[in-house]
Write a protein that holds these residues in place. Structure first.
Motif, PDB file in Angstrom:
ATOM      1  N   LYS A 111      45.201  50.060  38.072  1.00  0.00           N
ATOM      2  CA  LYS A 111      46.109  50.982  38.740  1.00  0.00           C
ATOM      3  C   LYS A 111      47.258  50.184  39.324  1.00  0.00           C
ATOM      4  O   LYS A 111      47.047  49.156  39.956  1.00  0.00           O
ATOM      5  CB  LYS A 111      45.380  51.738  39.853  1.00  0.00           C
ATOM      6  CG  LYS A 111      44.184  52.545  39.370  1.00  0.00           C
ATOM      7  CD  LYS A 111      43.470  53.209  40.532  1.00  0.00           C
ATOM      8  CE  LYS A 111      42.256  53.981  40.037  1.00  0.00           C
ATOM      9  NZ  LYS A 111      41.513  54.618  41.163  1.00  0.00           N
ATOM     10  N   TYR A 162      50.265  49.679  41.968  1.00  0.00           N
ATOM     11  CA  TYR A 162      50.728  50.113  43.267  1.00  0.00           C
ATOM     12  C   TYR A 162      52.048  49.414  43.587  1.00  0.00           C
ATOM     13  O   TYR A 162      52.093  48.189  43.654  1.00  0.00           O
ATOM     14  CB  TYR A 162      49.703  49.776  44.361  1.00  0.00           C
ATOM     15  CG  TYR A 162      48.529  50.718  44.402  1.00  0.00           C
ATOM     16  CD1 TYR A 162      48.589  51.910  45.121  1.00  0.00           C
ATOM     17  CD2 TYR A 162      47.364  50.409  43.720  1.00  0.00           C
ATOM     18  CE1 TYR A 162      47.512  52.781  45.143  1.00  0.00           C
ATOM     19  CE2 TYR A 162      46.283  51.277  43.736  1.00  0.00           C
ATOM     20  CZ  TYR A 162      46.366  52.453  44.453  1.00  0.00           C
ATOM     21  OH  TYR A 162      45.300  53.314  44.471  1.00  0.00           O
ATOM     22  N   SER A 193      37.498  49.233  39.618  1.00  0.00           N
ATOM     23  CA  SER A 193      38.853  49.293  39.083  1.00  0.00           C
ATOM     24  C   SER A 193      39.594  48.020  39.453  1.00  0.00           C
ATOM     25  O   SER A 193      39.171  47.264  40.336  1.00  0.00           O
ATOM     26  CB  SER A 193      39.611  50.506  39.639  1.00  0.00           C
ATOM     27  OG  SER A 193      39.782  50.383  41.038  1.00  0.00           O
TER      28      SER A 193
END
Length: 229
Positions: free
Chosen positions: A10, A12, A59
């Motif tokens: 992910k 960010y 993750s």
């Protein structure tokens, strides 16, 4: 993007704000490279960019870190950098009351200018100088609670809480979802026909306190830990 072992990466976008000389660049370098220079850092011109990939339990998170200049002449460029940000980390110097005042102004600006889903975090840097601390702890705590901020005192010099600060930002959305689901399950089990509405920007202290016992390592089920320069 697959981070290996079934982990999903992910991204960010994290933007740092704060007055000049509070240690923003030193915090980033301590997190990304694990080092601190006793030599005075050159003032950031405009913005500096770093990135790092860390692994959580299920993750991986790629932090794309935008370190903005603290000088007043660059503040007009701030909207260019926080546009589309997932999180903003505002830094102040615990030995400098004025820097805390400036940090509060930054938080207020971000609250009105950026998307509601952004994670807002506050770091009281230079905790290694705690005997010279001039910012009242009660004032800090009240401001943190009133604004639902992720907060920690950090030291770019010693590394204290630096990794924890960044990881708390990466974990915060999962903590929010976990609490939201728990509340929904509770409502269902209580026989409610409608799901209660909650404020998903839950207490920042939850995110910070959840990491207090983890230390400054990145073990936490880590499947990889690499620096992208």
């Amino acid at each position: 993007m697959d981070g290996g072992s079934g982990c999903v990466t992910k991204k960010y976008k994290l933007v740092l704000f704060g007055d000049a000389a509070v240690g923003k660049t030193s915090l980033v370098l301590q997190f990304v490279k694990g080092n601190f220079s006793n030599e005075p850092q050159e003032a950031t011109i405009g913005v500096a960019f770093q990135s790092k990939i860390v692994c959580l339990q299920d993750s991986t998170v790629k932090f794309e870190i935008w370190d903005t200049a603290g000088s007043a002449r660059y503040q007009g460029l701030a909207p260019m950098y926080y546009r589309g940000a997932d999180a903003a980390l505002v830094v102040f110097d615990i030995t400098n009351e004025d820097s805390f005042t400036k940090a509060k102004t930054w938080i207020c600006t971000l609250q009105t200018q950026v998307k509601k889903s952004i994670i807002l975090a506050l770091a009281g840097n230079k905790s290694d100088l705690k005997y010279h601390k001039s910012v009242d702890r009660q004032k800090i705590q009240e401001f943190v609670e009133e604004n639902d901020l992720v907060f920690m005192e950090t030291s770019a010099k010693s590394g204290n809480n630096v990794t924890n600060m960044f990881l708390s930002i990466g974990k915060f959305p999962k903590l929010v979802e976990k609490e939201k689901k728990a509340l929904e399950d509770q409502a269902t089990s209580s026989g409610h026909n409608t799901t209660s509405t909650t404020n998903t920007s839950t207490s920042a202290a939850v995110a910070a306190d959840s990491l207090d016992n983890e230390g400054d390592d990145m073990s936490d089920g880590c499947c990889c830990c690499c620096v992208v320069l």
